[in-house]
Design a protein around this motif. Structure first.
Motif, PDB file in Angstrom:
ATOM      1  N   ALA A  88       0.830  -1.209   0.000  1.00  0.00           N
ATOM      2  CA  ALA A  88       0.000   0.000   0.000  1.00  0.00           C
ATOM      3  C   ALA A  88       0.862   1.256   0.000  1.00  0.00           C
ATOM      4  O   ALA A  88       0.566   2.228  -0.707  1.00  0.00           O
ATOM      5  CB  ALA A  88      -0.928  -0.008   1.213  1.00  0.00           C
ATOM      6  N   ARG A  89       1.939   1.243   0.788  1.00  0.00           N
ATOM      7  CA  ARG A  89       2.820   2.415   0.801  1.00  0.00           C
ATOM      8  C   ARG A  89       3.514   2.601  -0.544  1.00  0.00           C
ATOM      9  O   ARG A  89       3.715   3.735  -1.001  1.00  0.00           O
ATOM     10  CB  ARG A  89       3.844   2.283   1.935  1.00  0.00           C
ATOM     11  CG  ARG A  89       3.229   2.528   3.326  1.00  0.00           C
ATOM     12  CD  ARG A  89       4.290   2.576   4.391  1.00  0.00           C
ATOM     13  NE  ARG A  89       4.801   1.242   4.683  1.00  0.00           N
ATOM     14  CZ  ARG A  89       4.281   0.441   5.614  1.00  0.00           C
ATOM     15  NH1 ARG A  89       3.237   0.841   6.325  1.00  0.00           N
ATOM     16  NH2 ARG A  89       4.797  -0.756   5.825  1.00  0.00           N
ATOM     17  N   THR A  90       3.870   1.498  -1.194  1.00  0.00           N
ATOM     18  CA  THR A  90       4.483   1.582  -2.521  1.00  0.00           C
ATOM     19  C   THR A  90       3.497   2.136  -3.540  1.00  0.00           C
ATOM     20  O   THR A  90       3.841   2.974  -4.378  1.00  0.00           O
ATOM     21  CB  THR A  90       4.980   0.203  -2.965  1.00  0.00           C
ATOM     22  OG1 THR A  90       5.916  -0.294  -2.013  1.00  0.00           O
ATOM     23  CG2 THR A  90       5.653   0.274  -4.326  1.00  0.00           C
ATOM     24  N   VAL A  91       2.259   1.668  -3.464  1.00  0.00           N
ATOM     25  CA  VAL A  91       1.217   2.173  -4.372  1.00  0.00           C
ATOM     26  C   VAL A  91       0.992   3.667  -4.132  1.00  0.00           C
ATOM     27  O   VAL A  91       0.862   4.452  -5.081  1.00  0.00           O
ATOM     28  CB  VAL A  91      -0.091   1.381  -4.182  1.00  0.00           C
ATOM     29  CG1 VAL A  91      -1.259   2.075  -4.870  1.00  0.00           C
ATOM     30  CG2 VAL A  91       0.075  -0.037  -4.728  1.00  0.00           C
ATOM     31  N   LEU A  92       0.952   4.074  -2.862  1.00  0.00           N
ATOM     32  CA  LEU A  92       0.754   5.488  -2.560  1.00  0.00           C
ATOM     33  C   LEU A  92       1.887   6.335  -3.142  1.00  0.00           C
ATOM     34  O   LEU A  92       1.643   7.401  -3.723  1.00  0.00           O
ATOM     35  CB  LEU A  92       0.664   5.699  -1.049  1.00  0.00           C
ATOM     36  CG  LEU A  92       0.437   7.147  -0.596  1.00  0.00           C
ATOM     37  CD1 LEU A  92      -0.930   7.645  -1.050  1.00  0.00           C
ATOM     38  CD2 LEU A  92       0.576   7.273   0.913  1.00  0.00           C
ATOM     39  N   ASP A  93       3.139   5.867  -3.006  1.00  0.00           N
ATOM     40  CA  ASP A  93       4.268   6.604  -3.569  1.00  0.00           C
ATOM     41  C   ASP A  93       4.115   6.757  -5.079  1.00  0.00           C
ATOM     42  O   ASP A  93       4.364   7.825  -5.642  1.00  0.00           O
ATOM     43  CB  ASP A  93       5.584   5.898  -3.252  1.00  0.00           C
ATOM     44  CG  ASP A  93       5.979   6.008  -1.787  1.00  0.00           C
ATOM     45  OD1 ASP A  93       5.424   6.886  -1.097  1.00  0.00           O
ATOM     46  OD2 ASP A  93       6.819   5.210  -1.336  1.00  0.00           O
ATOM     47  N   GLY A  94       3.701   5.690  -5.743  1.00  0.00           N
ATOM     48  CA  GLY A  94       3.512   5.763  -7.185  1.00  0.00           C
ATOM     49  C   GLY A  94       2.365   6.657  -7.585  1.00  0.00           C
ATOM     50  O   GLY A  94       2.370   7.260  -8.667  1.00  0.00           O
ATOM     51  N   LEU A  95       1.387   6.754  -6.702  1.00  0.00           N
ATOM     52  CA  LEU A  95       0.213   7.576  -6.973  1.00  0.00           C
ATOM     53  C   LEU A  95       0.513   9.060  -6.813  1.00  0.00           C
ATOM     54  O   LEU A  95       0.028   9.897  -7.581  1.00  0.00           O
ATOM     55  CB  LEU A  95      -0.903   7.167  -6.005  1.00  0.00           C
ATOM     56  CG  LEU A  95      -2.368   7.409  -6.399  1.00  0.00           C
ATOM     57  CD1 LEU A  95      -2.740   6.575  -7.597  1.00  0.00           C
ATOM     58  CD2 LEU A  95      -3.270   7.093  -5.219  1.00  0.00           C
ATOM     59  N   VAL A  96       1.321   9.409  -5.806  1.00  0.00           N
ATOM     60  CA  VAL A  96       1.495  10.808  -5.432  1.00  0.00           C
ATOM     61  C   VAL A  96       2.673  11.477  -6.119  1.00  0.00           C
ATOM     62  O   VAL A  96       2.712  12.705  -6.235  1.00  0.00           O
ATOM     63  CB  VAL A  96       1.650  10.920  -3.901  1.00  0.00           C
ATOM     64  CG1 VAL A  96       3.051  10.501  -3.455  1.00  0.00           C
ATOM     65  CG2 VAL A  96       1.349  12.320  -3.420  1.00  0.00           C
ATOM     66  N   THR A  97       3.627  10.699  -6.627  1.00  0.00           N
ATOM     67  CA  THR A  97       4.855  11.307  -7.158  1.00  0.00           C
ATOM     68  C   THR A  97       4.675  12.003  -8.501  1.00  0.00           C
ATOM     69  O   THR A  97       5.132  13.134  -8.672  1.00  0.00           O
ATOM     70  CB  THR A  97       5.967  10.252  -7.252  1.00  0.00           C
ATOM     71  OG1 THR A  97       6.234   9.731  -5.946  1.00  0.00           O
ATOM     72  CG2 THR A  97       7.240  10.859  -7.815  1.00  0.00           C
ATOM     73  N   PRO A  98       4.032  11.388  -9.492  1.00  0.00           N
ATOM     74  CA  PRO A  98       3.951  12.067 -10.790  1.00  0.00           C
ATOM     75  C   PRO A  98       3.145  13.363 -10.699  1.00  0.00           C
ATOM     76  O   PRO A  98       2.132  13.427  -9.997  1.00  0.00           O
ATOM     77  CB  PRO A  98       3.230  11.044 -11.686  1.00  0.00           C
ATOM     78  CG  PRO A  98       3.388   9.737 -10.993  1.00  0.00           C
ATOM     79  CD  PRO A  98       3.411  10.053  -9.541  1.00  0.00           C
ATOM     80  N   PRO A  99       3.581  14.418 -11.393  1.00  0.00           N
ATOM     81  CA  PRO A  99       2.796  15.657 -11.405  1.00  0.00           C
ATOM     82  C   PRO A  99       1.375  15.405 -11.870  1.00  0.00           C
ATOM     83  O   PRO A  99       1.126  14.573 -12.752  1.00  0.00           O
ATOM     84  CB  PRO A  99       3.558  16.547 -12.389  1.00  0.00           C
ATOM     85  CG  PRO A  99       4.961  16.037 -12.342  1.00  0.00           C
ATOM     86  CD  PRO A  99       4.845  14.553 -12.141  1.00  0.00           C
ATOM     87  N   LEU A 100       0.443  16.104 -11.276  1.00  0.00           N
ATOM     88  CA  LEU A 100      -0.970  15.964 -11.592  1.00  0.00           C
ATOM     89  C   LEU A 100      -1.421  17.280 -12.241  1.00  0.00           C
ATOM     90  O   LEU A 100      -1.459  18.314 -11.582  1.00  0.00           O
ATOM     91  CB  LEU A 100      -1.748  15.686 -10.304  1.00  0.00           C
ATOM     92  CG  LEU A 100      -3.117  15.014 -10.394  1.00  0.00           C
ATOM     93  CD1 LEU A 100      -3.526  14.482  -9.026  1.00  0.00           C
ATOM     94  CD2 LEU A 100      -4.175  15.964 -10.905  1.00  0.00           C
TER      95      LEU A 100
END
Length: 498
Positions: A137-149
């Protein structure tokens, strides 16, 4: 008919995608004073002051490949289903229109917000290996939040569901800062805890909304700011800012440094220090002011110590001011207390340090902070123009970037006296480390997260202005000053920086 904004791509992990459709009331036909044209499924309005502030920060961060996104990871209650998660998210989008709002830029560069009444958010569903849901879950969150939105192309929200053995375990969310600040996420978490989540992952105190009060949406806030009362408030904030800018110490131009700069340009120094916790609490206990005010006073003292005297505004001599920019969240009214939209902006706080002990400086900072928070935010473009005018008239360079963002959680620091022995015993437990994170448009920016574990400092440094060693010296000086003030009620306000 306008086209609903697309959702962003799923993070770079194997996942399937589930649509989260929403159909809000006919927002396009609701009457909102100051709202722009409506076309079928969408209604437009100007951006609010805080949205404009955060959009500029997001644009600046994107130039460095960062997103300035706000992460939240919710552990789900046992028995939560995928369908129940979809329903909870759909209700969230219907309830809070800023989460289904895009930013629209026209060819001339003007920006506005477009609120959609219907559309679909994409929920990425990730299956974690057996027994590894927490780490996954923490890995998924990192992947979710890092790319510019990019909120001109997609919703200001990304979502992912982490399952284990087919059962939902975590909900990961990434919000654009153009849509929310930390206080705006309090009612979001309340909604999710009521329906599917075990608890708010970042508990934070918020001003309670009056019973039956309807919280403002972004269009209502933009209309309020454009009203006569809003313009009056803006004038008051600009007058306060001008007074601060005319007293603020000139920014020191650092000496030329020919050494290679670190990459990336913006670096982030983390520090936890039990000695700092004890010292801040002890000064707060002695002065009767909050730890937030104590930290702000320490930054004012460091600012004043690093600059020279300035002419007094009435021309009667010289004095020495210190300045700090505080993040002000305008949530005092019932309709804004639980509003899901950003309402925070930096406001200047300038304090006269002449002849003060540190304890007296804390009291002066408390009074100056109250005035700054009462003045509140202002239109960012008008604030920038004012700063440029004052700097030109004074013939100096002014650095009006935020300096302190104090972020208390649900628990507070212990406020009590301390001793030299206790401080000495705590000092070796200090931890300092460098990391990468999202940059702000600032030469330096200090965030202080405070909970039962203590104060967690995060100092951003733009290495084009200050070398990394400057950040380490800055935090060392901050801690030395507070430890000295904790033991000596007559400690001078201005430290020796070294």
């Amino acid at each position: 008919m306008s086209r609903p904004a697309p959702s962003p791509a799923a993070p770079p992990f194997p996942a399937r995608t589930v649509p989260v459709p929403f159909l809000a009331p006919d927002t396009a036909r609701e009457h909102v004073d100051g709202a722009g044209p409506a076309d079928g499924d969408a209604s437009e309005a100007p951006l609010t002051w805080s949205q404009r502030y955060y959009l500029a920060e997001v644009d600046a961060a994107r130039a460095h490949g960062r997103g300035l996104n706000v992460p939240r990871l919710y552990r789900l209650r046992p028995g939560t289903t995928e369908a129940g998660t979809v329903t909870a998210l759909s209700e969230l989008l219907v309830r809070y229109e800023v989460l289904r709002t895009r930013v629209v830029r026209d060819p001339a560069g003007a920006v506005r917000q477009r609120v959609h009444a219907r559309g679909a958010l994409h929920l990425a569903v990730h299956e974690a290996p057996a027994g590894a849901a927490d780490d996954h879950a923490r890995t998924v969150l990192d992947g979710l939040v890092t790319p510019p939105l990019d909120v001109t192309e997609c919703w200001p929200l990304r979502a992912a569901l982490v399952t284990e053995d087919g059962h939902p375990r975590y909900l990961a969310l990434a919000f654009s800062h153009v849509a929310v600040d930390a206080y705006a996420l309090v009612p979001v978490s309340e909604h999710l805890v009521e329906r599917i989540a075990e608890a708010d992952p970042v508990a934070r105190a918020a001003a309670p909304a009056a019973a039956g009060t309807v919280a403002r949406g972004p269009r209502e806030q933009a209309a309020a700011e454009a009203s006569p009362a809003g313009r009056k408030a803006a004038g008051r904030a600009l007058r306060h800012a001008e007074e601060a800018y005319r007293r603020m110490p000139a920014a020191v131009n650092p000496a030329p440094d020919t050494r290679p700069r670190p990459s990336p340009r913006h670096r982030f120094l983390h520090r936890t220090s039990p000695a700092l916790d004890l010292a801040a609490g002890a000064v707060a206990a002695r002065t009767g002011e909050s730890p937030a005010t104590v930290l702000a006073a320490a930054l004012v003292a460091l600012d004043a110590a690093g600059t020279g005297p300035v002419p007094h505004v009435d021309g009667t001599g010289e004095t020495r001011y210190g300045a700090v920019h505080l993040i002000s969240a305008n949530r005092l009214r019932p309709e804004t207390a639980a509003a899901v939209l950003p309402l925070s902006q930096p406001v200047p706080c300038c304090v006269d340090t002449a002849g003060a002990t540190f304890g007296e400086l804390v009291r002066r900072t408390a009074a100056a902070s109250l005035r700054a928070f009462r003045a509140g935010g202002a239109p960012p473009d008008e604030l920038a123009a004012l700063l440029a005018t004052v700097a030109r008239e004074r013939g100096v360079r002014l650095d009006a970037t935020p300096a302190l963002n104090y972020r208390p959680r649900s628990t507070a620091l212990p406020v009590r006296p301390t001793t030299a022995g206790e401080l000495a015993a705590a000092a070796p437990r200090s931890v300092t480390r460098w990391t990468e994170a999202d940059p702000w448009r600032a030469s330096h920016y200090l965030s202080a997260d405070v909970d039962a574990s203590g104060i967690r400092l995060l100092l951003q440094v733009d290495t084009a202005v200050h070398p990394p060693e400057w950040a380490e010296r800055r935090l060392d000086a901050l801690e030395r000053l507070l430890c000295a003030a904790a033991l000596d009620a007559h400690c001078p306000a201005l430290p020796t920086l070294g």
